[in-house]
Write a protein that holds these residues in place. Structure first.
Motif, PDB file in Angstrom:
ATOM      1  N   GLY A 124       0.786  -1.222   0.000  1.00 43.82           N
ATOM      2  CA  GLY A 124       0.000   0.000   0.000  1.00 43.82           C
ATOM      3  C   GLY A 124       0.819   1.273   0.000  1.00 43.82           C
ATOM      4  N   ALA A 125       2.135   1.146  -0.151  1.00 40.02           N
ATOM      5  CA  ALA A 125       2.996   2.329  -0.107  1.00 40.02           C
ATOM      6  C   ALA A 125       2.913   3.176  -1.361  1.00 40.02           C
ATOM      7  CB  ALA A 125       4.446   1.906   0.132  1.00 40.02           C
ATOM      8  N   GLY A 126       2.429   2.595  -2.480  1.00 40.32           N
ATOM      9  CA  GLY A 126       2.316   3.345  -3.729  1.00 40.32           C
ATOM     10  C   GLY A 126       3.267   2.898  -4.815  1.00 40.32           C
ATOM     11  N   LYS A 127       3.947   1.785  -4.599  1.00 40.48           N
ATOM     12  CA  LYS A 127       4.967   1.332  -5.549  1.00 40.48           C
ATOM     13  C   LYS A 127       4.374   0.998  -6.919  1.00 40.48           C
ATOM     14  CE  LYS A 127       6.179  -2.114  -2.918  1.00 40.48           C
ATOM     15  NZ  LYS A 127       5.137  -1.904  -1.885  1.00 40.48           N
ATOM     16  N   THR A 128       3.344   0.156  -6.936  1.00 38.55           N
ATOM     17  CA  THR A 128       2.733  -0.224  -8.208  1.00 38.55           C
ATOM     18  C   THR A 128       2.014   0.957  -8.845  1.00 38.55           C
ATOM     19  OG1 THR A 128       2.522  -2.564  -7.599  1.00 38.55           O
ATOM     20  CG2 THR A 128       1.046  -1.756  -9.304  1.00 38.55           C
ATOM     21  N   THR A 129       1.429   1.821  -8.043  1.00 35.99           N
ATOM     22  CA  THR A 129       0.827   3.040  -8.593  1.00 35.99           C
ATOM     23  C   THR A 129       1.876   3.860  -9.318  1.00 35.99           C
ATOM     24  OG1 THR A 129      -0.859   3.130  -6.854  1.00 35.99           O
ATOM     25  CG2 THR A 129      -0.397   5.175  -8.031  1.00 35.99           C
ATOM     26  N   PHE A 130       3.062   3.964  -8.741  1.00 38.40           N
ATOM     27  CA  PHE A 130       4.148   4.691  -9.396  1.00 38.40           C
ATOM     28  C   PHE A 130       4.498   4.038 -10.729  1.00 38.40           C
ATOM     29  CE2 PHE A 130       8.662   5.407 -10.247  1.00 38.40           C
ATOM     30  CZ  PHE A 130       8.718   6.795 -10.216  1.00 38.40           C
ATOM     31  N   PHE A 131       4.632   2.718 -10.749  1.00 34.46           N
ATOM     32  CA  PHE A 131       4.888   2.014 -12.005  1.00 34.46           C
ATOM     33  C   PHE A 131       3.787   2.307 -13.024  1.00 34.46           C
ATOM     34  CE2 PHE A 131       7.950  -1.818 -11.982  1.00 34.46           C
ATOM     35  CZ  PHE A 131       8.913  -1.095 -11.316  1.00 34.46           C
ATOM     36  N   ASN A 132       2.539   2.261 -12.567  1.00 39.54           N
ATOM     37  CA  ASN A 132       1.423   2.477 -13.483  1.00 39.54           C
ATOM     38  C   ASN A 132       1.430   3.891 -14.056  1.00 39.54           C
ATOM     39  OD1 ASN A 132       0.494  -0.136 -13.137  1.00 39.54           O
ATOM     40  ND2 ASN A 132      -1.002   0.409 -11.571  1.00 39.54           N
ATOM     41  N   VAL A 133       1.899   4.848 -13.281  1.00 40.14           N
ATOM     42  CA  VAL A 133       1.975   6.225 -13.764  1.00 40.14           C
ATOM     43  C   VAL A 133       3.094   6.377 -14.795  1.00 40.14           C
ATOM     44  CG1 VAL A 133       2.595   8.587 -13.108  1.00 40.14           C
ATOM     45  CG2 VAL A 133       0.895   7.334 -11.773  1.00 40.14           C
ATOM     46  N   ILE A 134       4.283   5.889 -14.482  1.00 40.92           N
ATOM     47  CA  ILE A 134       5.404   6.121 -15.402  1.00 40.92           C
ATOM     48  C   ILE A 134       5.276   5.309 -16.683  1.00 40.92           C
ATOM     49  CG2 ILE A 134       6.987   6.750 -13.531  1.00 40.92           C
ATOM     50  CD1 ILE A 134       8.370   4.006 -13.980  1.00 40.92           C
ATOM     51  N   THR A 135       4.429   4.268 -16.666  1.00 38.49           N
ATOM     52  CA  THR A 135       4.249   3.457 -17.877  1.00 38.49           C
ATOM     53  C   THR A 135       2.934   3.748 -18.599  1.00 38.49           C
ATOM     54  OG1 THR A 135       3.349   1.613 -16.558  1.00 38.49           O
ATOM     55  CG2 THR A 135       5.707   1.588 -17.045  1.00 38.49           C
ATOM     56  N   GLY A 136       2.229   4.786 -18.200  1.00 37.42           N
ATOM     57  CA  GLY A 136       1.072   5.248 -18.959  1.00 37.42           C
ATOM     58  C   GLY A 136      -0.248   4.588 -18.647  1.00 37.42           C
ATOM     59  N   LEU A 137      -0.310   3.737 -17.614  1.00 34.27           N
ATOM     60  CA  LEU A 137      -1.583   3.104 -17.255  1.00 34.27           C
ATOM     61  C   LEU A 137      -2.483   4.055 -16.470  1.00 34.27           C
ATOM     62  CD1 LEU A 137      -0.593  -0.544 -16.281  1.00 34.27           C
ATOM     63  CD2 LEU A 137      -2.026   0.151 -18.189  1.00 34.27           C
ATOM     64  N   TYR A 138      -1.888   4.874 -15.608  1.00 37.69           N
ATOM     65  CA  TYR A 138      -2.623   5.892 -14.870  1.00 37.69           C
ATOM     66  C   TYR A 138      -2.091   7.269 -15.257  1.00 37.69           C
ATOM     67  CZ  TYR A 138      -3.956   2.240 -11.420  1.00 37.69           C
ATOM     68  OH  TYR A 138      -4.430   1.121 -10.788  1.00 37.69           O
ATOM     69  N   PRO A 139      -2.971   8.242 -15.459  1.00 38.24           N
ATOM     70  CA  PRO A 139      -2.483   9.604 -15.686  1.00 38.24           C
ATOM     71  C   PRO A 139      -2.022  10.232 -14.376  1.00 38.24           C
ATOM     72  CG  PRO A 139      -4.881   9.581 -15.651  1.00 38.24           C
ATOM     73  CD  PRO A 139      -4.447   8.146 -15.556  1.00 38.24           C
ATOM     74  N   ALA A 140      -0.888  10.878 -14.405  1.00 40.17           N
ATOM     75  CA  ALA A 140      -0.402  11.568 -13.209  1.00 40.17           C
ATOM     76  C   ALA A 140      -1.173  12.869 -13.013  1.00 40.17           C
ATOM     77  CB  ALA A 140       1.083  11.871 -13.347  1.00 40.17           C
ATOM     78  N   ASP A 141      -1.373  13.242 -11.753  1.00 38.76           N
ATOM     79  CA  ASP A 141      -1.962  14.552 -11.474  1.00 38.76           C
ATOM     80  C   ASP A 141      -0.936  15.648 -11.687  1.00 38.76           C
ATOM     81  OD1 ASP A 141      -4.339  13.295 -10.772  1.00 38.76           O
ATOM     82  OD2 ASP A 141      -3.767  13.124  -8.658  1.00 38.76           O
ATOM     83  N   SER A 142       0.313  15.345 -11.421  1.00 41.23           N
ATOM     84  CA  SER A 142       1.402  16.287 -11.647  1.00 41.23           C
ATOM     85  C   SER A 142       2.705  15.517 -11.694  1.00 41.23           C
ATOM     86  CB  SER A 142       1.460  17.348 -10.534  1.00 41.23           C
ATOM     87  OG  SER A 142       1.726  16.735  -9.279  1.00 41.23           O
ATOM     88  N   GLY A 143       3.744  16.151 -12.189  1.00 42.60           N
ATOM     89  CA  GLY A 143       5.047  15.503 -12.218  1.00 42.60           C
ATOM     90  C   GLY A 143       5.905  15.981 -13.364  1.00 42.60           C
ATOM     91  N   ILE A 144       7.195  15.797 -13.203  1.00 42.01           N
ATOM     92  CA  ILE A 144       8.179  16.099 -14.240  1.00 42.01           C
ATOM     93  C   ILE A 144       8.817  14.775 -14.636  1.00 42.01           C
ATOM     94  CG2 ILE A 144      10.309  17.327 -14.799  1.00 42.01           C
ATOM     95  CD1 ILE A 144       9.546  19.308 -12.545  1.00 42.01           C
ATOM     96  N   PHE A 145       8.778  14.448 -15.924  1.00 42.70           N
ATOM     97  CA  PHE A 145       9.234  13.150 -16.407  1.00 42.70           C
ATOM     98  C   PHE A 145      10.302  13.342 -17.484  1.00 42.70           C
ATOM     99  CE2 PHE A 145       4.891  12.830 -15.005  1.00 42.70           C
ATOM    100  CZ  PHE A 145       4.824  11.633 -14.301  1.00 42.70           C
ATOM    101  N   LEU A 146      11.485  12.795 -17.235  1.00 43.38           N
ATOM    102  CA  LEU A 146      12.554  12.811 -18.218  1.00 43.38           C
ATOM    103  C   LEU A 146      13.012  11.379 -18.452  1.00 43.38           C
ATOM    104  CD1 LEU A 146      14.683  15.800 -16.873  1.00 43.38           C
ATOM    105  CD2 LEU A 146      13.212  15.819 -18.889  1.00 43.38           C
ATOM    106  N   PHE A 147      13.067  10.994 -19.723  1.00 42.35           N
ATOM    107  CA  PHE A 147      13.505   9.647 -20.071  1.00 42.35           C
ATOM    108  C   PHE A 147      14.586   9.745 -21.127  1.00 42.35           C
ATOM    109  CE2 PHE A 147      13.142   5.495 -22.252  1.00 42.35           C
ATOM    110  CZ  PHE A 147      13.347   4.666 -21.153  1.00 42.35           C
ATOM    111  N   ASP A 148      15.761   9.262 -20.775  1.00 38.29           N
ATOM    112  CA  ASP A 148      16.931   9.316 -21.658  1.00 38.29           C
ATOM    113  C   ASP A 148      17.185  10.739 -22.150  1.00 38.29           C
ATOM    114  OD1 ASP A 148      19.134   8.139 -22.755  1.00 38.29           O
ATOM    115  OD2 ASP A 148      18.103   7.280 -24.489  1.00 38.29           O
ATOM    116  N   GLY A 149      17.039  11.689 -21.243  1.00 41.74           N
ATOM    117  CA  GLY A 149      17.343  13.079 -21.539  1.00 41.74           C
ATOM    118  C   GLY A 149      16.244  13.868 -22.210  1.00 41.74           C
ATOM    119  N   VAL A 150      15.094  13.217 -22.460  1.00 44.86           N
ATOM    120  CA  VAL A 150      13.997  13.873 -23.175  1.00 44.86           C
ATOM    121  C   VAL A 150      12.778  13.979 -22.259  1.00 44.86           C
ATOM    122  CG1 VAL A 150      12.444  13.766 -25.173  1.00 44.86           C
ATOM    123  CG2 VAL A 150      14.825  13.004 -25.387  1.00 44.86           C
TER     124      VAL A 150
END
Length: 257
Positions: A42-68
């Motif tokens: 219940g700490a939010g680990k899988t939710t985090f995975f779901n956000v960074i992989t596009g399953l859940y939309p984030a409410d906010s955040g800054i995302f950089l992948f391979d410099g982009v």
């Protein structure tokens, strides 16, 4: 953004109604590392995975992948960018063969398109042959060559986990995100998984790992980030994290130090 970071996210937040599942979470994954994301249920680990992989939309955040800069709006977008993941609950195509499951992963890079699939142009047939050969090589890589013609649902639990990893690798990821890959495995299977993950890293892949097996993450991870109630409570080398007072209190317990 540091040049050596493959994934760099900051201030990631996600609410479900009145529950704040992620609260300004930040995480960095260097190229070529194994990074563990750990914490109590219940700490939010899988939710985090779901956000960074596009399953859940984030409410906010800054995302950089391979410099982009990117915003993970869909699974297909994230996969094409080079981020592949597995799930807590195995999600294979049970009625398809082991080989076909891996070939599905390869098709995200296919160039044939709808017309090629319908009319079976020579280029399409050549590509299908290449996909099959690549899939067979991946099955050999994870130790499943002998099961290529078996229906995926008939594999043992540990082998199904390996098949999921092979299918994820088939997408040619830069970052492999694994959600509890050792769950349900016996001691021998966990040892084999450990060797596989270390081999994947040695071959140039980067891994982000959610796992409850403390001995596994402490033994293979270069860096750990710990979540509790959707917040980062510690981040650093495994030897430092396991001695962190908040981590001991929230997750590891006194006997784990």
């Amino acid at each position: 953004m540091s040049a050596h970071l493959l994934l760099d996210v900051a201030d990631v937040s996600k609410r479900f109604g009145g529950v704040r599942a992620l609260d300004s979470v930040g995480l960095q994954v260097p190229h070529g590392a194994i990074v563990g994301l750990i914490g109590p249920n219940g700490a939010g680990k899988t939710t985090f995975f779901n956000v960074i992989t596009g399953l859940y939309p984030a409410d906010s955040g800054i995302f950089l992948f391979d410099g982009v800069s990117y915003f993970p709006e869909s699974v297909s977008q994230v996969t094409k960018a080079g981020l592949a993941r597995t799930f807590q609950n195995i999600r294979l195509f049970g009625e398809m063969s082991v080989l076909e499951n891996v070939m599905v992963g390869c098709h995200c890079r296919s160039k044939a398109g709808l017309l090629g699939a319908i009319f079976r142009f020579p280029a399409t047939r050549r590509e299908e042959q290449q996909i099959q050969e690549k899939s067979l090589a991946l099955l050999a890589y994870v130790g499943l060559s002998d099961y290529k013609d078996m229906q995926a649902r008939n594999l043992s639990y540990g082998h199904q986990r390996r098949l999921e990893i092979a299918r994820a690798l088939a997408t040619e990821p830069k970052l492999l995100a694994l959600d509890e890959p050792a769950a349900g495995m016996n001691a021998t299977e966990k040892l084999e998984l450990r060797e596989l993950l270390l081999r994947i890293r040695a071959d140039g892949k980067t891994i982000l790992l959610i796992e409850h097996d403390v001995s596994l993450v402490m033994g293979i991870c270069d860096h750990l980030t710990v979540l509790d109630y959707g917040k980062v409570i510690a981040s650093g080398k495994p030897s430092d994290v396991r001695e962190h007072p908040e981590v001991i209190k929230a997750y590891l317990g006194q006997g784990a130090v």
